[in-house]
Design a protein around this motif. Structure first.
Motif, short mmCIF file in Angstrom:
data_model
loop_
_atom_site.label_atom_id
_atom_site.label_comp_id
_atom_site.label_asym_id
_atom_site.label_seq_id
_atom_site.Cartn_x
_atom_site.Cartn_y
_atom_site.Cartn_z
N PRO A 5 -15.55 -2.68 40.69
CA PRO A 5 -16.12 -3.05 41.98
C PRO A 5 -17.42 -3.85 41.80
O PRO A 5 -18.15 -3.66 40.84
N GLY A 6 -17.64 -4.77 42.73
CA GLY A 6 -18.76 -5.68 42.63
C GLY A 6 -20.11 -5.02 42.79
O GLY A 6 -20.27 -4.13 43.61
N ASP A 7 -21.09 -5.47 42.00
CA ASP A 7 -22.43 -4.97 42.18
C ASP A 7 -23.20 -5.85 43.16
O ASP A 7 -24.21 -5.43 43.70
N LEU A 8 -22.73 -7.08 43.42
CA LEU A 8 -23.34 -7.92 44.44
C LEU A 8 -22.63 -7.78 45.78
O LEU A 8 -23.26 -7.80 46.83
N LEU A 9 -21.33 -7.66 45.72
CA LEU A 9 -20.54 -7.68 46.95
C LEU A 9 -19.21 -6.98 46.72
O LEU A 9 -18.57 -7.19 45.70
N SER A 10 -18.82 -6.15 47.64
CA SER A 10 -17.51 -5.51 47.60
C SER A 10 -17.02 -5.43 49.04
O SER A 10 -17.62 -4.76 49.87
N ALA A 65 -12.19 -7.91 47.83
CA ALA A 65 -12.94 -8.98 47.17
C ALA A 65 -14.20 -8.37 46.56
O ALA A 65 -14.96 -7.71 47.26
N ASP A 66 -14.41 -8.60 45.27
CA ASP A 66 -15.58 -8.09 44.57
C ASP A 66 -16.28 -9.23 43.85
O ASP A 66 -15.63 -10.10 43.26
N VAL A 67 -17.60 -9.20 43.89
CA VAL A 67 -18.42 -10.18 43.19
C VAL A 67 -19.49 -9.43 42.42
O VAL A 67 -20.18 -8.57 42.98
N SER A 68 -19.62 -9.75 41.14
CA SER A 68 -20.64 -9.10 40.31
C SER A 68 -21.20 -10.10 39.32
O SER A 68 -20.61 -11.15 39.07
#
Length: 131
Positions: A5-10, A65-68
């Protein structure tokens, strides 16, 4: 590559035509100047748009959607239900073929990208980040 899972965005998104807009807007909200916002929004939009168009999902299905950020890279990952049974491949994206330039754009802008079939279908892409 296993994506976490994203640490910036999930984001948990409905599988519909508004999903890409939601991801683009959300990326702008978390942008810290350490990566290209335009490139990140374009790549995320392509990945989400492809999931909506090609995954076989219906309106009651969800996308993740995940962004890290890690090791100097921005990792964008989109997971869909994978109902179509089809997968994108790194050689796809022939501009002379049917469809658009999405996978070609991803290949050109990203340091790496790939696919996985955990429970559904996941496409991920990595952009260079700085700072």
């Amino acid at each position: 590559m296993t994506c976490s899972p994203g640490d910036l965005l999930s984001l948990d998104l409905p599988c519909n035509e508004h999903a890409a807009v939601t991801v683009r807007d959300s990326l702008a909200e978390v942008h810290d100047g350490g990566w290209s916002l335009d490139d990140g929004r374009l790549i995320a939009s392509e990945l989400v748009g492809n999931a909506v168009r090609h995954s076989g999902c219906e309106l009651d299905h969800r996308l993740q959607a995940d962004v890290s950020r890690r090791e100097g890279r921005l990792l964008i990952s989109v997971h869909d239900p994978g109902l179509s049974g089809k997968a994108a491949h790194p050689g796809d994206g022939d501009p002379a073929g049917p469809g658009g330039f999405g996978l070609r754009i991803i290949r050109e802008l990203c340091e790496a990208w790939g696919t996985e079939r955990p429970d559904g279908y996941r496409v991920w892409a990595e952009l260079l980040a700085h700072g």
